[in-house]
Design a protein around this motif. Sequence first.
Motif, PDB file in Angstrom:
ATOM      1  N   ILE A  97      26.840  34.402  85.397  1.00 23.19           N
ATOM      2  CA  ILE A  97      27.521  35.498  84.686  1.00 23.19           C
ATOM      3  C   ILE A  97      26.603  36.706  84.481  1.00 23.19           C
ATOM      4  O   ILE A  97      27.092  37.529  84.021  1.00 23.19           O
ATOM      5  CB  ILE A  97      28.979  34.822  84.208  1.00 23.19           C
ATOM      6  CG1 ILE A  97      29.883  33.913  84.641  1.00 23.19           C
ATOM      7  CG2 ILE A  97      28.899  35.948  83.189  1.00 23.19           C
ATOM      8  CD1 ILE A  97      30.356  32.811  83.897  1.00 23.19           C
ATOM      9  N   LEU A  98      25.813  35.849  83.009  1.00 25.15           N
ATOM     10  CA  LEU A  98      24.696  36.704  82.579  1.00 25.15           C
ATOM     11  C   LEU A  98      23.579  37.859  84.120  1.00 25.15           C
ATOM     12  O   LEU A  98      23.277  38.755  82.582  1.00 25.15           O
ATOM     13  CB  LEU A  98      24.219  35.644  81.420  1.00 25.15           C
ATOM     14  CG  LEU A  98      25.307  35.007  80.516  1.00 25.15           C
ATOM     15  CD1 LEU A  98      24.369  33.436  79.361  1.00 25.15           C
ATOM     16  CD2 LEU A  98      25.888  36.091  80.001  1.00 25.15           C
ATOM     17  N   PHE A 105      30.114  41.181  86.495  1.00 25.68           N
ATOM     18  CA  PHE A 105      30.222  41.289  85.456  1.00 25.68           C
ATOM     19  C   PHE A 105      29.988  42.539  84.481  1.00 25.68           C
ATOM     20  O   PHE A 105      29.506  42.702  84.567  1.00 25.68           O
ATOM     21  CB  PHE A 105      30.058  39.436  85.177  1.00 25.68           C
ATOM     22  CG  PHE A 105      30.476  38.798  85.895  1.00 25.68           C
ATOM     23  CD1 PHE A 105      31.816  38.282  86.192  1.00 25.68           C
ATOM     24  CD2 PHE A 105      29.087  38.138  87.033  1.00 25.68           C
ATOM     25  CE1 PHE A 105      31.639  37.366  87.063  1.00 25.68           C
ATOM     26  CE2 PHE A 105      29.570  37.007  87.857  1.00 25.68           C
ATOM     27  CZ  PHE A 105      30.753  36.713  88.094  1.00 25.68           C
ATOM     28  N   GLU A 106      30.563  42.774  83.488  1.00 27.23           N
ATOM     29  CA  GLU A 106      30.615  43.397  82.119  1.00 27.23           C
ATOM     30  C   GLU A 106      31.026  42.655  80.864  1.00 27.23           C
ATOM     31  O   GLU A 106      32.157  42.191  80.842  1.00 27.23           O
ATOM     32  CB  GLU A 106      31.157  44.682  82.536  1.00 27.23           C
ATOM     33  CG  GLU A 106      32.243  44.832  82.561  1.00 27.23           C
ATOM     34  CD  GLU A 106      32.882  46.067  82.810  1.00 27.23           C
ATOM     35  OE1 GLU A 106      31.954  47.358  83.162  1.00 27.23           O
ATOM     36  OE2 GLU A 106      33.991  46.900  82.453  1.00 27.23           O
ATOM     37  N   LYS A 365      33.596  40.480  81.676  1.00 27.27           N
ATOM     38  CA  LYS A 365      35.300  40.246  83.163  1.00 27.27           C
ATOM     39  C   LYS A 365      34.811  40.862  84.326  1.00 27.27           C
ATOM     40  O   LYS A 365      33.043  41.701  84.583  1.00 27.27           O
ATOM     41  CB  LYS A 365      35.792  41.496  82.542  1.00 27.27           C
ATOM     42  CG  LYS A 365      36.804  42.162  83.494  1.00 27.27           C
ATOM     43  CD  LYS A 365      37.838  44.002  83.020  1.00 27.27           C
ATOM     44  CE  LYS A 365      37.166  44.613  83.059  1.00 27.27           C
ATOM     45  NZ  LYS A 365      37.539  45.683  82.949  1.00 27.27           N
ATOM     46  N   ALA A 366      34.933  40.568  85.083  1.00 23.98           N
ATOM     47  CA  ALA A 366      34.547  40.454  86.857  1.00 23.98           C
ATOM     48  C   ALA A 366      35.432  41.598  87.519  1.00 23.98           C
ATOM     49  O   ALA A 366      36.267  42.046  86.676  1.00 23.98           O
ATOM     50  CB  ALA A 366      35.272  39.607  87.974  1.00 23.98           C
ATOM     51  N   ILE A 367      33.824  42.798  87.505  1.00 31.67           N
ATOM     52  CA  ILE A 367      34.173  44.002  87.837  1.00 31.67           C
ATOM     53  C   ILE A 367      34.297  44.521  89.957  1.00 31.67           C
ATOM     54  O   ILE A 367      34.438  45.128  90.037  1.00 31.67           O
ATOM     55  CB  ILE A 367      33.299  45.303  87.417  1.00 31.67           C
ATOM     56  CG1 ILE A 367      31.649  44.645  88.001  1.00 31.67           C
ATOM     57  CG2 ILE A 367      32.990  45.957  86.156  1.00 31.67           C
ATOM     58  CD1 ILE A 367      30.560  45.133  87.161  1.00 31.67           C
TER      59      ILE A 367
END
Length: 482
Positions: A97-98, A105-106, A365-367
């Motif tokens: 994620i990071l 993700f954002e 949040k998943a983009i």
Amino acid sequence: MSDFEFIIFVSLLMLTIFLILNLIKKNILHTSTLNLPPGNMGWPFIGETIGYLKPYSATTIGEFMEQHVLRFGKIFKSNLFGEPTIVSVDPGLNRYILQNEGRLFECSYPRSIGGILGKWSMLVLVGDMHRDMRLISLNFLTNARLKTQLLKEVEINTLWVLDSWQQNSPFCAQDEAKKFTFNLMAKHIMSLEPGEPETERLKKEYVTFMKGVISPPLNFPGTAYRKALKSRSTILKFIETKMEERISKLDEGNNNEEKREDDLLGWVLKNSNLSKEQILDLVLSLLFAGHETSSVSIALAIYFLEACPTAVRQLRQEHEEIVKAKKQSGEKDLSWNDYKKMEFTQCVINETLRFGNVVRFLHRKAIKDVRYKGYDIPCGWKVLPVIAAVHLDPTFFDQPHIFDPWRWQNGSATSTSGNNFMPFGGGPRLCTGSELAKLEMAIFIHHLVLKYHWELVDSDQAFAYPYLDFPKGLPIRIQHLK
């Protein structure tokens, strides 16, 4: 309302309802075809938020997380903060994620956080604007500046606080840690001197502001959130006044004002093209970030060390050797070389950050639609990587619920935990002030162990609300060392 207007109104209302229902239907059809992680979405609207935010000891992951991991595994779904959410205590997914910030993700903090910190706050910005703001912070927090000016300021502010402590008079160590970090950031950002009336006025407003940041976002008269919004306005007016004074004096060619480039406000005014609103939010967000996490970390170190006299003795020995070497060379103030000699101190800092977990989870949040280990993370869903759960996982840290700074000696903990130790986050949003925070802790510990013996006056421990706090303020009593 005429018949025609009524017909138009009803038609628009029906069209709106149709569109909303159609959107819900599409979302249900979309998610029904996905392999979502197991979990429980809880009650409508509020989901499981109340259970998730229930206070718990900071040295655990809390009952909510323990029960969900046992029931659903290290990746599970829930409904938190009013949104469908994927919660991860899986270190691999956390890193994924990071590392994919801005691609998959954002950052996505609750809207109330952006409302109180400002839309230009580094905490809530995403994309190019966050990158630009981050570069400003990095360009100002260079290694050269850390080694010279900031190290000196950290030591001066440490001594200013510690020298005010009175023997046998109980006081709240958490408040003293906050005083230290606030004064340091006020000096670092705007050249405000500790103890001066304007610094104290700003500190008072900031305390009110902070209470609102960590409170429910209820914007009603008398609430902590409403009071915080008012204090935010007062703080921004203060910063704006300082900005206008700087600009005016620079225009006049004031030589003394040229020296103010040494603080962040002066540097930004001369080296960036940010608007007034952007500078105000940047200064406020850096004051928040630089003050809060560092003060809690120092309070945690005081708390953990009080219960570990063996570590205090080893620290004292390490710092006495540094002082002895300085006396032989005729030096007085700490240098960067002295800081680099604080090897066991760094072990204590690492263990404090691992065990206390000031930053427990991150908001993302998943983009895009994402698939990980066979699970689907739908585009638009919130994602919470829980850093604390990895730091307290026996798979990566032996006896993780014991404060053991020796685990970090000779790189032993680093080799077993790999890259799962992430107290300052990771990826493109890695905390820009991480080195300054460790410097603050080291210098504070240096003078603390050389000056005092301390003990708790009353039982207390850090709780997550979800932000860390000592309910009683960590009351201690000190004795001067001979």
